[in-house]
Design an enzyme around this catalytic site. Structure first.
Site, PDB file in Angstrom:
ATOM      1  N   GLU A  80      -4.984   2.023  -0.980  1.00  0.00           N
ATOM      2  CA  GLU A  80      -6.339   1.415  -0.684  1.00  0.00           C
ATOM      3  C   GLU A  80      -6.680   0.131  -1.000  1.00  0.00           C
ATOM      4  O   GLU A  80      -8.253  -0.043  -1.477  1.00  0.00           O
ATOM      5  CB  GLU A  80      -7.336   2.122  -0.112  1.00  0.00           C
ATOM      6  CG  GLU A  80      -8.231   1.330   0.997  1.00  0.00           C
ATOM      7  CD  GLU A  80      -7.988   0.878   1.837  1.00  0.00           C
ATOM      8  OE1 GLU A  80      -7.404   0.618   2.677  1.00  0.00           O
ATOM      9  OE2 GLU A  80      -8.626  -0.613   1.485  1.00  0.00           O
ATOM     10  N   TRP A  81      -6.107  -0.943  -1.719  1.00  0.00           N
ATOM     11  CA  TRP A  81      -6.600  -1.684  -2.772  1.00  0.00           C
ATOM     12  C   TRP A  81      -7.494  -1.165  -4.040  1.00  0.00           C
ATOM     13  O   TRP A  81      -7.338  -0.389  -4.874  1.00  0.00           O
ATOM     14  CB  TRP A  81      -7.007  -3.048  -1.044  1.00  0.00           C
ATOM     15  CG  TRP A  81      -6.230  -2.656  -0.655  1.00  0.00           C
ATOM     16  CD1 TRP A  81      -6.371  -2.722   0.832  1.00  0.00           C
ATOM     17  CD2 TRP A  81      -5.279  -3.630   0.087  1.00  0.00           C
ATOM     18  NE1 TRP A  81      -5.474  -2.844   1.494  1.00  0.00           N
ATOM     19  CE2 TRP A  81      -4.542  -3.573   0.829  1.00  0.00           C
ATOM     20  CE3 TRP A  81      -3.981  -4.457  -1.812  1.00  0.00           C
ATOM     21  CZ2 TRP A  81      -3.015  -4.511   1.521  1.00  0.00           C
ATOM     22  CZ3 TRP A  81      -3.266  -4.936  -1.479  1.00  0.00           C
ATOM     23  CH2 TRP A  81      -2.276  -4.518   0.356  1.00  0.00           C
ATOM     24  N   ASN A  92      -1.665 -11.240   7.661  1.00  0.00           N
ATOM     25  CA  ASN A  92      -2.542 -10.019   8.014  1.00  0.00           C
ATOM     26  C   ASN A  92      -4.407 -10.614   7.652  1.00  0.00           C
ATOM     27  O   ASN A  92      -4.543 -10.641   6.513  1.00  0.00           O
ATOM     28  CB  ASN A  92      -2.637  -8.798   7.175  1.00  0.00           C
ATOM     29  CG  ASN A  92      -3.786  -8.075   7.447  1.00  0.00           C
ATOM     30  OD1 ASN A  92      -4.023  -7.211   8.024  1.00  0.00           O
ATOM     31  ND2 ASN A  92      -4.789  -7.070   6.444  1.00  0.00           N
ATOM     32  N   GLU A  93      -4.997 -10.228   7.913  1.00  0.00           N
ATOM     33  CA  GLU A  93      -7.055 -10.752   7.491  1.00  0.00           C
ATOM     34  C   GLU A  93      -7.047 -11.592   7.159  1.00  0.00           C
ATOM     35  O   GLU A  93      -7.796 -11.455   5.996  1.00  0.00           O
ATOM     36  CB  GLU A  93      -7.887  -9.636   6.904  1.00  0.00           C
ATOM     37  CG  GLU A  93      -7.531  -8.066   8.100  1.00  0.00           C
ATOM     38  CD  GLU A  93      -8.181  -6.604   7.373  1.00  0.00           C
ATOM     39  OE1 GLU A  93      -8.344  -6.557   6.602  1.00  0.00           O
ATOM     40  OE2 GLU A  93      -8.505  -6.670   8.441  1.00  0.00           O
ATOM     41  N   GLU A 145      -5.394  -2.440  13.790  1.00  0.00           N
ATOM     42  CA  GLU A 145      -6.080  -1.833  12.847  1.00  0.00           C
ATOM     43  C   GLU A 145      -7.490  -1.162  12.820  1.00  0.00           C
ATOM     44  O   GLU A 145      -8.359  -1.542  13.831  1.00  0.00           O
ATOM     45  CB  GLU A 145      -6.027  -2.353  11.462  1.00  0.00           C
ATOM     46  CG  GLU A 145      -4.588  -2.805  10.909  1.00  0.00           C
ATOM     47  CD  GLU A 145      -5.130  -2.639   9.468  1.00  0.00           C
ATOM     48  OE1 GLU A 145      -6.671  -2.527   8.434  1.00  0.00           O
ATOM     49  OE2 GLU A 145      -4.262  -3.497   8.603  1.00  0.00           O
ATOM     50  N   HIS A 154       0.704  -9.688   4.247  1.00  0.00           N
ATOM     51  CA  HIS A 154      -0.724  -8.548   4.091  1.00  0.00           C
ATOM     52  C   HIS A 154      -1.041  -8.526   2.461  1.00  0.00           C
ATOM     53  O   HIS A 154      -0.904  -8.085   1.919  1.00  0.00           O
ATOM     54  CB  HIS A 154      -0.231  -7.075   4.421  1.00  0.00           C
ATOM     55  CG  HIS A 154      -1.141  -6.145   5.088  1.00  0.00           C
ATOM     56  ND1 HIS A 154      -1.104  -5.618   5.987  1.00  0.00           N
ATOM     57  CD2 HIS A 154      -2.119  -5.516   4.217  1.00  0.00           C
ATOM     58  CE1 HIS A 154      -2.302  -4.787   6.316  1.00  0.00           C
ATOM     59  NE2 HIS A 154      -3.087  -5.315   5.271  1.00  0.00           N
ATOM     60  N   TYR A 214     -12.531  -2.020  12.688  1.00  0.00           N
ATOM     61  CA  TYR A 214     -13.583  -1.267  11.594  1.00  0.00           C
ATOM     62  C   TYR A 214     -15.412  -0.852  11.570  1.00  0.00           C
ATOM     63  O   TYR A 214     -15.722   0.317  11.840  1.00  0.00           O
ATOM     64  CB  TYR A 214     -13.069  -0.974  10.468  1.00  0.00           C
ATOM     65  CG  TYR A 214     -11.682  -0.719   9.756  1.00  0.00           C
ATOM     66  CD1 TYR A 214     -11.371   0.681   9.529  1.00  0.00           C
ATOM     67  CD2 TYR A 214     -10.760  -2.509   9.595  1.00  0.00           C
ATOM     68  CE1 TYR A 214      -9.965   0.270   9.616  1.00  0.00           C
ATOM     69  CE2 TYR A 214      -9.648  -2.266   9.521  1.00  0.00           C
ATOM     70  CZ  TYR A 214      -8.877  -0.486   9.238  1.00  0.00           C
ATOM     71  OH  TYR A 214      -7.651  -0.836   9.208  1.00  0.00           O
ATOM     72  N   GLN A 244       0.604  -1.121  -0.047  1.00  0.00           N
ATOM     73  CA  GLN A 244       0.118  -0.102  -0.055  1.00  0.00           C
ATOM     74  C   GLN A 244       0.803   1.391   0.084  1.00  0.00           C
ATOM     75  O   GLN A 244       0.296   2.585  -0.310  1.00  0.00           O
ATOM     76  CB  GLN A 244      -1.034  -0.487   1.334  1.00  0.00           C
ATOM     77  CG  GLN A 244      -1.988  -0.741   0.988  1.00  0.00           C
ATOM     78  CD  GLN A 244      -2.887  -1.447   2.108  1.00  0.00           C
ATOM     79  OE1 GLN A 244      -2.922  -1.752   3.286  1.00  0.00           O
ATOM     80  NE2 GLN A 244      -4.379  -0.474   2.235  1.00  0.00           N
TER      81      GLN A 244
HETATM   82  C1  FCB Z   1      -8.193  -3.271   5.836  1.00  0.00           C
HETATM   83  C2  FCB Z   1      -6.539  -3.972   5.677  1.00  0.00           C
HETATM   84  C3  FCB Z   1      -5.729  -2.943   4.917  1.00  0.00           C
HETATM   85  C4  FCB Z   1      -6.596  -1.485   5.274  1.00  0.00           C
HETATM   86  C5  FCB Z   1      -7.996  -1.069   5.828  1.00  0.00           C
HETATM   87  C6  FCB Z   1      -8.625  -0.203   4.908  1.00  0.00           C
HETATM   88  O1  FCB Z   1      -9.145  -4.324   6.107  1.00  0.00           O
HETATM   89  O2  FCB Z   1      -6.195  -4.895   6.346  1.00  0.00           O
HETATM   90  O3  FCB Z   1      -4.360  -3.034   4.103  1.00  0.00           O
HETATM   91  O4  FCB Z   1      -6.871  -1.644   3.477  1.00  0.00           O
HETATM   92  O5  FCB Z   1      -8.588  -2.349   5.533  1.00  0.00           O
END
Ligand code: FCB
Length: 427
Positions: A379-380, A159-160, A334, A115, A283, A21
């Site tokens: 952001e992806w 990550n996730e 995060e 990630h 989030y 990123q």
């Molecule tokens: C999370 C990701 C991070 C970013 C945030 C907004 O899901 O781990 O890389 O994209 O969201």
């Protein structure tokens, strides 16, 4: 309505980023390939991002300016191992250099091994659809820890995994663009095995090489609140099912080694306790409807630029539940929001940290907070247009400008809490 509060002295705050990123310049990973295929909504590419690869010194300067005491950074696997089994010493040296700079500035590094992005050679072998990924990921882990383990005692293996699987194998809008439940479950399983192999390898290498400090290893879990959209018991049922499918099954599998339905059964690598902290990326909340099995947003609630509900209490509830279940330190790996105008980020930070202070008062060991994210970045699939940064980035000139919310957060990091003066000046 704002009031001052304190966080414990040993509570460390900082921010988080991911290699793909921010770095720019790498053509050897799955996200670069995805950008080349024209899949990014605003047409931008991670090839540019923040040019962080060439601006490490400047960015560490900003981290220092914002009084961070902790920083979560990602490594780009495709740079470290550009071809299967072939490692690039100059890449790991680059990261070493960055980590040394952080430490010299009093910032504790937390390193993420995976990630979302993978080397293209791994993709060509089926990435995590292929069980061979387990051996590959372990080998890469060992290389990293042998080379950085004297400086880094804290790691996130993956990550996730749930977001990776949901977007890449269920919705199909992230690489590899599949919509295949069978494959999704296979990837969940192989990622679980990867995590366990990596967890063990990190501890083993650090011990064998006699590196100092307590080794802390975990996963950055994307955890959401799943509430029923209405009082309809079918909505409640759907919320429970969705929660299990999205996060319950994978978190339980990865932490214990015992695969949960529908990911698998048995404990292929043995049972254990494969975490030293519980990493939570938080989030938002999902409001679940039975009809259409839909993940919706609660009506009449505050939303960010991407339409995600802002729901600070969810962080409190998730931490409390996680602590009850795992009895381990909680690290918020995060938390942040997309706010181009910087209109509500300061309030967002205040509200979420306030929830954490309540947990501390109750004796729940919430030890870390990594704000997402240091600076606006790629952001992806949203590309450059979704802005989550404490620092504004002009991508054309690469000029970084600290936002008001960034200034506030810097003050919070310095004082480990919110003072009346901060409230008067920023809130
Ligand atoms: C999370 C990701 C991070 C970013 C945030 C907004 O899901 O781990 O890389 O994209 O969201």
């Amino acid at each position: 309505m704002y009031k001052p509060f304190k966080l414990p002295d040993d509570f460390l705050m900082g921010s988080a980023t991911a290699a793909t990123q921010i770095e720019g310049g790498d053509r050897n990973n799955t996200w670069y390939d995805w950008c080349e295929k024209g899949k990014i909504l605003d047409g931008s590419s991670c090839l540019r991002a923040n040019d962080h690869w060439n601006r490490v010194e400047e960015d560490v300067g900003l981290i220092r300016q914002l009084n961070h005491r902790a920083y979560r950074l990602g490594l780009e696997w495709s740079r470290i191992e550009p071809n299967n089994g072939q490692f690039d010493f100059s890449a790991i040296s680059h990261y070493r250099n960055e980590i040394e700079m952080l430490i010299q500035n009093g910032v504790k590094p937390l390193v993420t091994l995976h990630h979302f992005s993978s080397p293209l050679w791994l993709r060509d072998e089926g990435e995590f659809e292929n069980e061979k990924a387990v051996g590959y990921f372990e080998r890469y882990t060992r290389y990293v820890v042998e080379n950085l383990g004297d400086l880094v005692s804290e790691y996130i293996t993956i990550n996730e995994p749930n977001v990776y699987v949901a977007n890449g194998y269920f919705f199909g809008d992230w690489p590899p663009g599949q919509k295949n439940l069978g494959l999704a479950l296979k990837v969940f399983k192989n990622m679980t095995l990867c995590h366990i192999a990596s967890y063990r390898a990190i501890h083993e290498v650090r011990k064998k090489m006699g590196f100092k400090g307590i080794t802390m290893v975990g996963v950055a879990n994307h955890l959401r609140i799943f509430d029923p959209y209405s009082r309809n018991p079918l909505d409640l049922l759907a919320a429970k099912v969705m929660e299990h499918m999205f996060q319950g099954a994978i978190v339980k599998s990865m932490t214990t080694g015992r695969l949960r339905f529908p990911i698998g059964f048995g404990a292929p690598m043995g049972k254990g306790r494969f975490f030293d902290f519980i990493g939570i990326n938080y989030y938002s909340r999902s409001a679940v409807r039975f009809k259409g099995f839909k993940d919706d947003v609660m009506p009449n609630t505050q939303r960010n630029d991407l339409g995600w509900e802002i729901y600070p209490k969810g962080l409190y509830d998730l931490c409390k539940k996680a602590y009850k279940m795992f009895k381990a330190p909680i690290w918020i790996t995060e938390n942040g929001t997309c706010d181009q105008e910087d209109a509500f980020r300061s309030d967002y930070i205040y509200q979420h940290l306030l929830e954490l202070s309540k947990l501390s008062e109750e004796g729940i060991p919430v030890q870390r907070y990594y704000h997402w994210t240091l600076m606006d970045n790629f952001e992806w699939v949203e590309g450059e247009s979704a802005r989550f940064g404490l620092i504004h980035v002009d991508y054309e000139t690469q000029k970084r400008t600290i936002r008001k919310s960034g200034e506030l957060y810097g003050q919070i990091c310095l004082h480990n809490g919110v003072t009346q003066e901060m409230i008067d000046n920023y809130l």
